[in-house]
Structure formats: structure tokens, C-alpha cells
Scaffold this motif. Structure first.
Motif, short mmCIF file in Angstrom:
data_model
loop_
_atom_site.label_atom_id
_atom_site.label_comp_id
_atom_site.label_asym_id
_atom_site.label_seq_id
_atom_site.Cartn_x
_atom_site.Cartn_y
_atom_site.Cartn_z
N ASP A 8 7.12 5.60 -1.15
CA ASP A 8 8.19 6.45 -0.63
C ASP A 8 9.55 5.94 -1.05
OD1 ASP A 8 6.86 8.51 1.29
OD2 ASP A 8 5.85 6.61 1.69
N VAL A 9 9.76 4.62 -1.00
CA VAL A 9 11.02 4.01 -1.44
C VAL A 9 10.68 2.73 -2.21
CG1 VAL A 9 13.29 3.14 -0.80
CG2 VAL A 9 12.18 4.87 0.63
N THR A 10 11.24 2.60 -3.40
CA THR A 10 11.07 1.38 -4.18
C THR A 10 12.42 0.69 -4.37
OG1 THR A 10 11.22 2.70 -6.20
CG2 THR A 10 9.02 2.12 -5.42
N GLY A 11 12.39 -0.62 -4.57
CA GLY A 11 13.62 -1.38 -4.75
C GLY A 11 13.52 -2.35 -5.92
N PHE A 12 14.65 -2.60 -6.57
CA PHE A 12 14.74 -3.53 -7.69
C PHE A 12 15.74 -4.62 -7.34
CE2 PHE A 12 17.05 -4.71 -11.65
CZ PHE A 12 16.01 -5.34 -12.32
N THR A 13 15.33 -5.89 -7.47
CA THR A 13 16.20 -7.01 -7.13
C THR A 13 17.07 -7.43 -8.32
OG1 THR A 13 14.46 -8.63 -7.65
CG2 THR A 13 14.62 -7.85 -5.36
N SER A 46 10.83 -3.15 -19.36
CA SER A 46 10.05 -1.91 -19.48
C SER A 46 8.84 -1.93 -18.55
CB SER A 46 9.60 -1.72 -20.93
OG SER A 46 8.84 -0.55 -21.07
N ALA A 47 8.19 -3.08 -18.43
CA ALA A 47 7.03 -3.19 -17.54
C ALA A 47 7.43 -2.91 -16.10
CB ALA A 47 6.41 -4.58 -17.66
N LYS A 48 8.54 -3.49 -15.65
CA LYS A 48 8.98 -3.29 -14.27
C LYS A 48 9.51 -1.87 -14.06
CE LYS A 48 9.89 -8.04 -12.87
NZ LYS A 48 8.86 -8.03 -11.80
N ALA A 97 3.81 2.14 8.55
CA ALA A 97 4.46 1.81 7.29
C ALA A 97 3.77 0.60 6.65
CB ALA A 97 5.95 1.51 7.51
N ALA A 98 3.98 0.46 5.35
CA ALA A 98 3.45 -0.68 4.61
C ALA A 98 4.51 -1.13 3.61
CB ALA A 98 2.15 -0.33 3.90
N VAL A 99 4.59 -2.43 3.39
CA VAL A 99 5.55 -3.00 2.45
C VAL A 99 4.77 -3.82 1.43
CG1 VAL A 99 7.63 -4.37 2.19
CG2 VAL A 99 7.22 -3.16 4.34
N VAL A 100 5.02 -3.56 0.14
CA VAL A 100 4.23 -4.18 -0.93
C VAL A 100 5.14 -4.83 -1.97
CG1 VAL A 100 2.50 -3.78 -2.73
CG2 VAL A 100 2.43 -2.42 -0.61
N GLU A 101 4.87 -6.08 -2.29
CA GLU A 101 5.56 -6.78 -3.38
C GLU A 101 4.84 -6.44 -4.68
OE1 GLU A 101 6.74 -11.35 -4.74
OE2 GLU A 101 5.96 -10.97 -2.72
N VAL A 102 5.59 -5.99 -5.67
CA VAL A 102 4.99 -5.49 -6.91
C VAL A 102 5.47 -6.32 -8.10
CG1 VAL A 102 4.67 -3.48 -8.40
CG2 VAL A 102 4.96 -3.15 -5.92
N SER A 103 4.55 -6.95 -8.79
CA SER A 103 4.90 -7.75 -9.97
C SER A 103 4.81 -6.91 -11.23
CB SER A 103 3.94 -8.94 -10.08
OG SER A 103 2.61 -8.48 -10.34
N ALA A 104 5.42 -7.42 -12.30
CA ALA A 104 5.32 -6.75 -13.59
C ALA A 104 3.87 -6.72 -14.05
CB ALA A 104 6.20 -7.45 -14.62
#
Length: 477
Positions: free
Chosen positions: A192-197, A215-217, A171-178
Motif C-alpha cells: 500500500d505504501v513503500t519507502g526509500f531511505t 535499478s534493482a531497488k 497492517a504489516a511492515v516488511v523490510e525489502v532488500s535489493a
């Protein structure tokens, strides 16, 4: 491995030099070039990649892709916007769509780093070998490296994932910025799974409005990038994000909040999650971090992991996130270092510690060349819960630091007298002064530095270790 002819045909690229070469990896920085790399030369903030072509070829670049014609001793591919296809080419060359990794991605304004850290920790404690890419650091096995960006440029991210798979990761976990989403840094990936804080004020200098920022996020929760999404709904922006996600994938988007698919509450002994599945995490990292841990756990539930396995992993996991409400030492006064650089982050961190200690001093700085309008709001936020604020410098970058401090103080002075503020430009002296000012049993919240080991001043990154300076202020080093 691909050939330059295969790449040119797949992406309809022009070829200035028709000789064929083998390509085994992709790099957008000459510093990342290894033998066999396709070097993507694009316009950067201060220079163009073509300026570093000689260095890239010397490092082993077998071909170059650019928006400019150039004569070179390697095949030259042409495209009007190479950055826009860098991710897709990276996936094509390195085969990152078929690595067998379960990939988790998290975006939002506040809490991204904490959530990906918790995801990574929970996976490891469940016996799942996992890699991590966060704004604080990247990790493959036991090897950690400091991060230059919240989300790496696309070629670097694809290479990281490939290295994770080569190391045996599942597995891999990635922090994604706008910024990563609008600048194509996660192109070529499907999570596979994304999350929004959450979404709070930040980066309006770049996006112009909260609607554009949202919109970007929201792009992360489209079918292009996400198979399943978990949206934390705590305000109207959360509701809007959920609506956008469900417009894309009605059956693959779940929500967290009151009367939603999941809800959670912090109890004296841990975090209780109810809804589609039930789970109790016998950990209490505090109000601010509990919602990040809950999001991480629900993302794992949606990723197919069982409640019992997650609960057991939570008992053994590390819950102190580097640079996030990070207690420097047990020595008093307690000093907490936090990355808080938005109004909401400052307010929530100050509230949590203000509720815990009889007196709270806040050391507050803000960054230059970034969303100047949020500074006055940061000052207002700190003033709500602090007993005294020491205003200092953080990353002035190219701005006059005095003007940044003035904006922070204007926000504080809306509700507090001048005696409430100490203005000290040197952050090391600021935290030392805070130690002298704090009363018995009090604490200090240092907002801004977080995990970073530098300060940006006039185009230079100057070495600066907030943890070390805090320990010096406590006479520990």
C-alpha cells in the motif's frame, strides 16, 4: 486451498504425475514444510532442493514443484524456473492478496531496519495491530523470531503475512532488500505504501555498478509492487529514484527533501515535518535515526493516518532500534553497537558520536565474500571522526581475515599514522582493548555486529553475542 490441477492450469505447469492433491501452503525449504505443503525444490547456494525431497514428503508435503524431473509418491509439477513463480503461487494458494492487511515496505541501503521498526512501533502505539518482517526479527503479536534473511523467501513471507492476518493484524511492515527484488521474494504482493531511505555503496560484488543496484531497488516503486511511494531525496541517487518512481506513478509518488513534497528538520525538542501535511514528533533519537523516523511518519501520513494520532504515538514509542547505535549500558565508557557495514553508515554513525563525545574509539570489522572494494572506503570513513581505531574481524566467511583487515587499514592510513590503529583479530579482545584505551568521558562505536548473534567463519555460523562481549569488557557480566 488449491489442488495441484488448479495450480498446474493457472501457471501452465507440466505434470510428471497426474494424481491430484490438495495444497494448503507453499514452502521452498524442507524445514518449512507442513502437512499439505507444495514443496518448491530449486537450486540453492550449495545444494538443490530435490536433495531434501524425502524429508519434505516425510514432513507432509502433498506435492513438489521443481525444474528437474523426479519420481515421487506425490504429484510432481515442472517449471524451468520455479523460483520466478514461487511468490505468485504462494499468493494463489494462501490468498495473501485478499488478507485485508495494509502493507508497508521499505528499501534502501542504510536505514531500512530502523524505518520498519519505527513504522511498526508507531502503528502499535496508534492501536493498530501490526506484524513486522525485518532483518533483525519477525514479530507476530508478542512473538519474535530471529530472521535468517533481510527479506524471507517468497513462500515464507506469504505464510508470515497469512499468520499475521490470522492473528487479527490490520497492517504489516516488511523490510525489502535489493536481493529480494531480483530473486522474486516479494512477488505476489502489492504494498500500500513503500519507502526509500537512500542508496550508497554496497553489494557491488553482485550488482556490478551503482546504476544496476539502483535499478534493482527501483523495482519496488513500480505499479507491480506499490500503490503509493515515498522517496527520500538526499542526493543524485534519490533524485534518480524519484524520477523512476514518478515515471511509473506520477500522482502516487511523493518526495522528501529541500523544496520537495515534504521536508523535515531536527530541532532540540523533536522532528518538525512540513509540506503536504504538518507534523511535529516530540522525540529526538539523534541525527542518524531522525531521518528514518521522519520517513516512517511521512509514510503513515501517506497511508491515511492523521498527524495528531502519529504525534501521540511517537511520544509512547520505543526509539532504540536493536543493533542500531544501540547503547549497551549506562556504565562508562559508553559502548554503542551498530550494524554499520557500508562506508556511509560507518561515517554517519562515527560523526554522530564524535560530535557527542570528546573522544571516540571505533572498533571496525568488515565481511568477507562481499564487495571487497568498499573496505578501504570504510576505513577512510572511520578515520574522519575517530580518535583511535581498533581493526578486527567480523564475518571473514571464506576469505583470509588478515587481508580484510589490511584493506580497512589501508583506508585509515591514507590520512592517519600507524599509531592511530590497533590490529586485533579477536573481536571480543578488540572491544576489551578499546575499553582500556578510551579516555575519560569517551565512547566506543563497534561497527558491524548489530543485532546478529553469530559470526560467519569458513562456512560456519559461530555463536557470538556482541552485547554480551561488550558487557564483559565493562566488567558487568
Amino acid at each position: 486451498m488449491r489442488t495441484t490441477s488448479e495450480i498446474a492450469e493457472a501457471f501452465s505447469l507440466g505434470m510428471l504425475v497426474s494424481d491430484q492433491a490438495d495444497v494448503t501452503s507453499v514452502a521452498i525449504s524442507s524445514l518449512d514444510v507442513v502437512p499439505g505443503s507444495l514443496f518448491i525444490a530449486v537450486q540453492g547456494e550449495k545444494s538443490h532442493g530435490i536433495d531434501f525431497l524425502s524429508a519434505a514428503i516425510a514432513a507432509g508435503a502433498s506435492a513438489v514443484l521443481s525444474d528437474r524431473e523426479v519420481r515421487a509418491d506425490v504429484p510432481v509439477l515442472l517449471h524451468p524456473d520455479p523460483r520466478s513463480i514461487a511468490g505468485a503461487i504462494s499468493a494463489f494458494v494462501m490468498g495473501t492478496m485478499n488478507l485485508g492487511l495494509q502493507i508497508f515496505g521499505v528499501t534502501g541501503t542504510n536505514g531500512k531496519t530502523s524505518t520498519v521498526f519505527y513504522l511498526h512501533q508507531l502503528l502499535l502505539q496508534m492501536g493498530v495491530k501490526a506484524g513486522l518482517s525485518s532483518s533483525a526479527f519477525t514479530q507476530i503479536d508478542n512473538r519474535r523470531a530471529d530472521s535468517a534473511l533481510t527479506t524471507p523467501e517468497a513462500p515464507r513471507l506469504h505464510r508470515l503475512l497469512s499468520e499475521m492476518a490470522d492473528s487479527g493484524a490490520q497492517a504489516a511492515v516488511v523490510e525489502v532488500s535489493a536481493q529480494a527484488l531480483v530473486r522474486h521474494r516479494v512477488d505476489g504482493l502489492v504494498f500500500d505504501v513503500t519507502g526509500f531511505t537512500n542508496l550508497t555503496r554496497d553489494h557491488l560484488d553482485e550488482f556490478g555498478s551503482m546504476e544496476n543496484y539502483l535499478s534493482a531497488k527501483a523495482a519496488l516503486f513500480t505499479q507491480k509492487f506499490s500503490r503509493r511511494s515515498v522517496i527520500n531525496v538526499e542526493d543524485r541517487f534519490g533524485e534518480q529514484m524519484l524520477e523512476l518512481a514518478r515515471a511509473q506513478s506520477p500522482e502516487q509518488s511523493v518526495s522528501i527533501g529541500h523544496d520537495k513534497d515534504y521536508s523535515f528538520e531536527q530541532t532540540p525538542t523533536g522532528i518538525k515535518i512540513t509540506g503536504k501535511q504538518e507534523l511535529f514528533l516530540a522525540r529526538n533519537p539523534g541525527p542518524l535515526m531522525s531521518k528514518n523516523l521522519a520517513l516512517a511518519a511521512i509514510m503513515l501520513l501517506e497511508g491515511g493516518y492523521g498527524p495528531k494520532a502519529i504525534a501521540a504515538a511517537a511520544l509512547a514509542m520505543e526509539t532504540v532500534v536493536p543493533g542500531r547505535l544501540d547503547l549497551v549500558s549506562d556504565s562508562e565508557p559508553h559502548i554503542y553497537i551498530d550494524y554499520a557495514h557500508t562506508p556511509q553508515a560507518v561515517e554517519l554513525a562515527a560523526k554522530e558520536l564524535g560530535d557527542k563525545y570528546p573522544q571516540l574509539l571505533v572498533v571496525l570489522g568488515a565481511s568477507g565474500d562481499r564487495d571487497a572494494g568498499k573496505r578501504i572506503e570504510m576505513g577512510r570513513a572511520a578515520a574522519k571522526f575517530a580518535s583511535h581505531i581498533v581493526v578486527t574481524d567480523q564475518h571473514p566467511r571464506g576469505e583470509d581475515p588478515a587481508s580484510i583487515r589490511a584493506a580497512l587499514m589501508n583506508g585509515i592510513l591514507e590520512t592517519r599514522p600507524e599509531s592511530f590503529i590497533s590490529e586485533i583479530d579477536d573481536p571480543a579482545l578488540a572491544v576489551s582493548t578499546a575499553v582500556d584505551l578510551v579516555g575519560v568521558g569517551g565512547a566506543i562505536l563497534w561497527c558491524g555486529p548489530g543485532h546478529l548473534k553469530y559470526r560467519e567463519v569458513m562456512g560456519k555460523k559461530l555463536p557470538f553475542d556482541a552485547h554480551l562481549e561488550a558487557r564483559k569488557a565493562l566488567n558487568l557480566d
